[in-house]
Design a protein around this motif. Sequence first.
Motif, PDB file in Angstrom:
ATOM      1  N   ASP A 171       0.806  -1.217   0.000  1.00  0.00           N
ATOM      2  CA  ASP A 171       0.000   0.000   0.000  1.00  0.00           C
ATOM      3  C   ASP A 171       0.839   1.267   0.000  1.00  0.00           C
ATOM      4  O   ASP A 171       0.309   2.372  -0.108  1.00  0.00           O
ATOM      5  N   LEU A 172       2.172   1.135   0.104  1.00  0.00           N
ATOM      6  CA  LEU A 172       3.045   2.313   0.116  1.00  0.00           C
ATOM      7  C   LEU A 172       3.198   2.849  -1.300  1.00  0.00           C
ATOM      8  O   LEU A 172       3.570   2.123  -2.222  1.00  0.00           O
ATOM      9  N   THR A 173       2.903   4.136  -1.471  1.00  0.00           N
ATOM     10  CA  THR A 173       2.958   4.728  -2.810  1.00  0.00           C
ATOM     11  C   THR A 173       4.015   5.814  -2.955  1.00  0.00           C
ATOM     12  O   THR A 173       4.494   6.064  -4.063  1.00  0.00           O
ATOM     13  N   MET A 174       4.392   6.483  -1.866  1.00  0.00           N
ATOM     14  CA  MET A 174       5.320   7.600  -1.982  1.00  0.00           C
ATOM     15  C   MET A 174       6.065   7.806  -0.671  1.00  0.00           C
ATOM     16  O   MET A 174       5.489   7.667   0.414  1.00  0.00           O
ATOM     17  N   VAL A 175       7.356   8.133  -0.781  1.00  0.00           N
ATOM     18  CA  VAL A 175       8.181   8.500   0.373  1.00  0.00           C
ATOM     19  C   VAL A 175       8.873   9.811   0.039  1.00  0.00           C
ATOM     20  O   VAL A 175       9.531   9.929  -1.003  1.00  0.00           O
ATOM     21  N   GLY A 176       8.717  10.797   0.912  1.00  0.00           N
ATOM     22  CA  GLY A 176       9.328  12.095   0.674  1.00  0.00           C
ATOM     23  C   GLY A 176       9.923  12.673   1.939  1.00  0.00           C
ATOM     24  O   GLY A 176       9.793  12.096   3.028  1.00  0.00           O
ATOM     25  N   PHE A 208       1.157  17.217   0.470  1.00  0.00           N
ATOM     26  CA  PHE A 208       2.050  16.907  -0.648  1.00  0.00           C
ATOM     27  C   PHE A 208       3.462  17.275  -0.247  1.00  0.00           C
ATOM     28  O   PHE A 208       3.688  18.015   0.724  1.00  0.00           O
ATOM     29  N   PHE A 209       4.431  16.768  -1.004  1.00  0.00           N
ATOM     30  CA  PHE A 209       5.829  17.096  -0.770  1.00  0.00           C
ATOM     31  C   PHE A 209       6.227  18.273  -1.669  1.00  0.00           C
ATOM     32  O   PHE A 209       6.367  18.122  -2.882  1.00  0.00           O
ATOM     33  N   ALA A 210       6.389  19.426  -1.068  1.00  0.00           N
ATOM     34  CA  ALA A 210       6.810  20.604  -1.822  1.00  0.00           C
ATOM     35  C   ALA A 210       8.240  20.405  -2.319  1.00  0.00           C
ATOM     36  O   ALA A 210       9.075  19.818  -1.639  1.00  0.00           O
ATOM     37  N   GLY A 211       8.503  20.891  -3.523  1.00  0.00           N
ATOM     38  CA  GLY A 211       9.813  20.702  -4.124  1.00  0.00           C
ATOM     39  C   GLY A 211       9.909  19.493  -5.013  1.00  0.00           C
ATOM     40  O   GLY A 211      10.900  19.293  -5.713  1.00  0.00           O
ATOM     41  N   THR A 212       8.868  18.643  -4.997  1.00  0.00           N
ATOM     42  CA  THR A 212       8.721  17.475  -5.894  1.00  0.00           C
ATOM     43  C   THR A 212       9.970  16.599  -5.954  1.00  0.00           C
ATOM     44  O   THR A 212      10.419  16.225  -7.029  1.00  0.00           O
ATOM     45  N   MET A 213      10.514  16.283  -4.791  1.00  0.00           N
ATOM     46  CA  MET A 213      11.540  15.245  -4.719  1.00  0.00           C
ATOM     47  C   MET A 213      11.006  14.151  -3.812  1.00  0.00           C
ATOM     48  O   MET A 213      10.617  14.403  -2.668  1.00  0.00           O
ATOM     49  N   GLU A 251       2.168  19.625  -8.722  1.00  0.00           N
ATOM     50  CA  GLU A 251       2.981  19.321  -7.548  1.00  0.00           C
ATOM     51  C   GLU A 251       2.099  18.819  -6.408  1.00  0.00           C
ATOM     52  O   GLU A 251       2.422  17.832  -5.728  1.00  0.00           O
ATOM     53  N   ARG A 252       0.967  19.475  -6.204  1.00  0.00           N
ATOM     54  CA  ARG A 252       0.032  19.059  -5.168  1.00  0.00           C
ATOM     55  C   ARG A 252      -0.682  17.766  -5.553  1.00  0.00           C
ATOM     56  O   ARG A 252      -0.928  16.896  -4.706  1.00  0.00           O
ATOM     57  N   LEU A 253      -0.995  17.628  -6.847  1.00  0.00           N
ATOM     58  CA  LEU A 253      -1.687  16.426  -7.309  1.00  0.00           C
ATOM     59  C   LEU A 253      -0.844  15.166  -7.133  1.00  0.00           C
ATOM     60  O   LEU A 253      -1.386  14.076  -6.933  1.00  0.00           O
ATOM     61  N   PHE A 254       0.479  15.277  -7.222  1.00  0.00           N
ATOM     62  CA  PHE A 254       1.326  14.111  -7.005  1.00  0.00           C
ATOM     63  C   PHE A 254       1.026  13.486  -5.637  1.00  0.00           C
ATOM     64  O   PHE A 254       0.815  12.282  -5.514  1.00  0.00           O
ATOM     65  N   GLY A 255       1.041  14.323  -4.602  1.00  0.00           N
ATOM     66  CA  GLY A 255       0.755  13.816  -3.266  1.00  0.00           C
ATOM     67  C   GLY A 255      -0.670  13.339  -3.113  1.00  0.00           C
ATOM     68  O   GLY A 255      -0.935  12.328  -2.452  1.00  0.00           O
ATOM     69  N   ALA A 257      -2.679  12.150  -5.497  1.00  0.00           N
ATOM     70  CA  ALA A 257      -2.849  10.877  -6.203  1.00  0.00           C
ATOM     71  C   ALA A 257      -2.216   9.727  -5.432  1.00  0.00           C
ATOM     72  O   ALA A 257      -2.776   8.619  -5.370  1.00  0.00           O
ATOM     73  N   ALA A 258      -1.056   9.974  -4.832  1.00  0.00           N
ATOM     74  CA  ALA A 258      -0.397   8.930  -4.050  1.00  0.00           C
ATOM     75  C   ALA A 258      -1.243   8.551  -2.839  1.00  0.00           C
ATOM     76  O   ALA A 258      -1.342   7.373  -2.471  1.00  0.00           O
ATOM     77  N   SER A 259      -1.887   9.539  -2.213  1.00  0.00           N
ATOM     78  CA  SER A 259      -2.767   9.263  -1.075  1.00  0.00           C
ATOM     79  C   SER A 259      -3.999   8.477  -1.507  1.00  0.00           C
ATOM     80  O   SER A 259      -4.465   7.582  -0.792  1.00  0.00           O
ATOM     81  N   ALA A 260      -4.541   8.826  -2.671  1.00  0.00           N
ATOM     82  CA  ALA A 260      -5.735   8.142  -3.163  1.00  0.00           C
ATOM     83  C   ALA A 260      -5.465   6.680  -3.454  1.00  0.00           C
ATOM     84  O   ALA A 260      -6.331   5.819  -3.304  1.00  0.00           O
ATOM     85  N   ALA A 261      -4.223   6.378  -3.891  1.00  0.00           N
ATOM     86  CA  ALA A 261      -3.878   5.018  -4.284  1.00  0.00           C
ATOM     87  C   ALA A 261      -3.343   4.178  -3.137  1.00  0.00           C
ATOM     88  O   ALA A 261      -3.278   2.947  -3.245  1.00  0.00           O
ATOM     89  N   GLY A 262      -2.951   4.812  -2.045  1.00  0.00           N
ATOM     90  CA  GLY A 262      -2.350   4.057  -0.954  1.00  0.00           C
ATOM     91  C   GLY A 262      -1.910   4.943   0.182  1.00  0.00           C
ATOM     92  O   GLY A 262      -2.670   5.780   0.657  1.00  0.00           O
TER      93      GLY A 262
END
Length: 269
Positions: A171-176, A208-213, A251-255, A257-262
């Motif tokens: 279920d992990l989709t993003m780490v920032g 979301f993770f500002a700076g998109t890294m 930039e905000r949508l990245f976070g 979408a990651a939350s929506a998926a997991g």
Amino acid sequence: ISAAATLVIDSYPLDQDEFAMRNRDLSKIRSDLVESNRRIAVVAHLYYRDLVPEILEKLKGIPEAFDLIVTLPTWGNQRIEAMVRESYPEAVFYHAANRGRDIGPFVDLLPILIDKDYDAVLKIQTKRGYYVAGKMRPELGDLWREEAFDALLGDQKRIIAILDAFRTQPDLTMVGPAPHYLSLEDYPYHDQGALAKVVLDEFDANGFFAGTMFWVQPSCLKPLLGNLSLSIPSFAPETGANDGALAHLIERLFGHAASAAGRIMSAPV
């Protein structure tokens, strides 16, 4: 972008040379990566040449083989390419139109990243700018970049832990970077969330993770392609604006979408 819920966003066609270069580079990247059996990839947006050695040094800490995809501007890039090839001869390059900063080229690569079904992809950049009250503060940009690198690439133990998390926690989709996780309540969408509702229906997200890294499981970002057909022509030519542009919405949508998926995880510095 209209505040109304619509699947249509503006398009800004590339000129003939930009269009040809985009098609050539993306086709070559897909072709070059098709035989790779590596399970992770790095997408590095290398804009500031003097910061490239810092990123290349950090990438040495990744303890397993990875595909390196470099996005960079169409001008002044020969020295950057030479530096990268010296350390990573198999790196592939996308010479991108000056659209959407680091985000425009990344969304152009998403179809390839999703098709490869990587365990995780690291998105990183030579971030320098940081604006406070409309003024650039380079010293804060340096701090921001260092914090992001420490969180995502601090040492081999950190990297191994992140990759193990992706591989053992479906279920992990993003780490920032923890210090860069911002609340959507405090830093809201500039279109009042209209675009997010189109892409993700009514799913709420915290931030979301500002700076998109970040490290990301690329399939979680698929709604940005399916519902929006998002690509680099979706972004207006760069004017230097630092607030309210499509790139800041994405930039905000990245976070989101990651939350929506997991599940999103913050890594300490």
